[in-house]
Design a protein around this motif. Structure first.
Motif, PDB file in Angstrom:
ATOM      1  N   PRO A   1     -17.674 -30.323  31.536  1.00 32.34           N
ATOM      2  CA  PRO A   1     -17.423 -31.099  30.250  1.00 32.34           C
ATOM      3  C   PRO A   1     -16.814 -30.110  29.136  1.00 32.34           C
ATOM      4  N   GLU A   2     -17.452 -29.251  28.774  1.00 35.88           N
ATOM      5  CA  GLU A   2     -16.784 -28.132  27.526  1.00 35.88           C
ATOM      6  C   GLU A   2     -15.483 -27.497  28.029  1.00 35.88           C
ATOM      7  N   ASP A   3     -14.987 -27.932  29.179  1.00 36.69           N
ATOM      8  CA  ASP A   3     -13.685 -27.541  29.310  1.00 36.69           C
ATOM      9  C   ASP A   3     -12.533 -28.486  29.068  1.00 36.69           C
ATOM     10  N   SER A   4     -13.179 -29.820  28.743  1.00 32.81           N
ATOM     11  CA  SER A   4     -12.363 -30.752  28.388  1.00 32.81           C
ATOM     12  C   SER A   4     -11.527 -30.624  27.064  1.00 32.81           C
ATOM     13  N   SER A   5     -10.467 -30.643  27.187  1.00 34.46           N
ATOM     14  CA  SER A   5      -9.417 -30.191  26.100  1.00 34.46           C
ATOM     15  C   SER A   5      -7.900 -30.491  26.326  1.00 34.46           C
ATOM     16  N   PHE A   6      -7.115 -30.294  25.543  1.00 37.02           N
ATOM     17  CA  PHE A   6      -5.653 -30.249  25.655  1.00 37.02           C
ATOM     18  C   PHE A   6      -4.979 -29.249  25.934  1.00 37.02           C
ATOM     19  N   TYR A   7      -4.452 -28.894  27.034  1.00 38.50           N
ATOM     20  CA  TYR A   7      -3.894 -27.603  27.670  1.00 38.50           C
ATOM     21  C   TYR A   7      -2.371 -27.802  27.550  1.00 38.50           C
ATOM     22  N   ILE A   8      -1.692 -26.798  26.970  1.00 37.04           N
ATOM     23  CA  ILE A   8      -0.158 -26.913  26.587  1.00 37.04           C
ATOM     24  C   ILE A   8       0.347 -25.502  27.038  1.00 37.04           C
TER      25      ILE A   8
END
Lengths: 113, 117
Positions: free
Chosen positions: B86-93
């Motif tokens: 869950p801590e990898d939940s993020s916006f990756y660009i």
């Protein structure tokens, strides 16, 4: 440690007036500064840049000012238009702009018609 | 300007699974690609830089065994988040630039929203 700071999370300006977005940096090694604009659901797009050997760069309605002694730069948009409403990211780089880019948190600009 | 695409735009996965995100330069050859991550109310943070045909260079604090980057061709780079939590939940660009290009010629994809449940 945030090396590029944009302290205003948002800004509202009337159409036709000037928008001034500010940015401060802490690392004196930065020698190239950029502004990006980001619309929702899109990636940031390059807007304007300035090298540390200059104190001003102008491109149409957009002007970036650099004050190295204060470690401060600003983006002026004149006149502001509703289509300018977006998130603006300040960024900085080393090596004349050929090294990695460090971004600020962004400022959301709203231009009110 | 040059176009960079990312796929998928959104992905939801369960904890412990792996997720692959693709970044493609559609109309130019991207010799260098960058992967960023943005958490809420934070700035875009560079995770790694990859040059075509070479191993990626990771920023300090980014686990290279967790975030696998492959830049096998001049138009495609992939980021695989392995054993996502869950801590990898993020916006990756991602962003890409061609040979000899400077920072202002770095073109960004639209990003991928990863949610790990």
């Amino acid at each position: 440690d945030q090396q590029v700071k944009q302290n205003s999370p948002s800004l509202s300006v009337q159409e036709g007036r000037i928008s001034i977005l500010n940015c401060d940096y802490t690392n004196s090694m930065f020698d190239y500064f950029l502004w990006y604009k980001k619309y929702p659901a899109e990636g940031p797009t390059f807007l304007i840049s300035i090298s540390s050997i200059k104190d001003k760069n102008e491109d149409g309605r957009f002007t970036v000012f650099l004050n190295k002694s204060a470690k401060h730069l600003s983006l002026h948009i004149v006149p502001s238009q509703p289509g300018d409403s977006a998130v603006y990211f300040c960024a900085a780089s080393f090596g004349g702009g050929y090294q990695k880019v460090t971004f600020g948190i962004g400022t959301k600009l709203q231009v009110i018609p | 300007g040059a176009v960079v695409s990312q796929h998928p735009s959104r992905v939801i996965c369960k904890s412990g699974t792996s997720v692959k995100i693709e970044c493609r330069s559609l109309d130019f050859q991207a010799t260098t690609m960058f992967w960023y991550r943005q958490f809420p109310k934070q700035s875009l943070m560079l995770m790694a830089t990859s040059n075509e045909g070479s191993k990626a260079t990771y920023e300090q604090g980014v686990e290279k065994d967790k975030f696998l980057i492959n830049h096998a061709s001049l138009t495609l780079s992939t980021l695989t988040v392995t054993s996502a939590h869950p801590e990898d939940s993020s916006f990756y660009i991602c962003s890409a630039r061609g040979p000899g290009q400077g920072s202002y010629e770095q073109y960004f994809g639209p990003g991928t929203r990863l949610t790990v449940t």
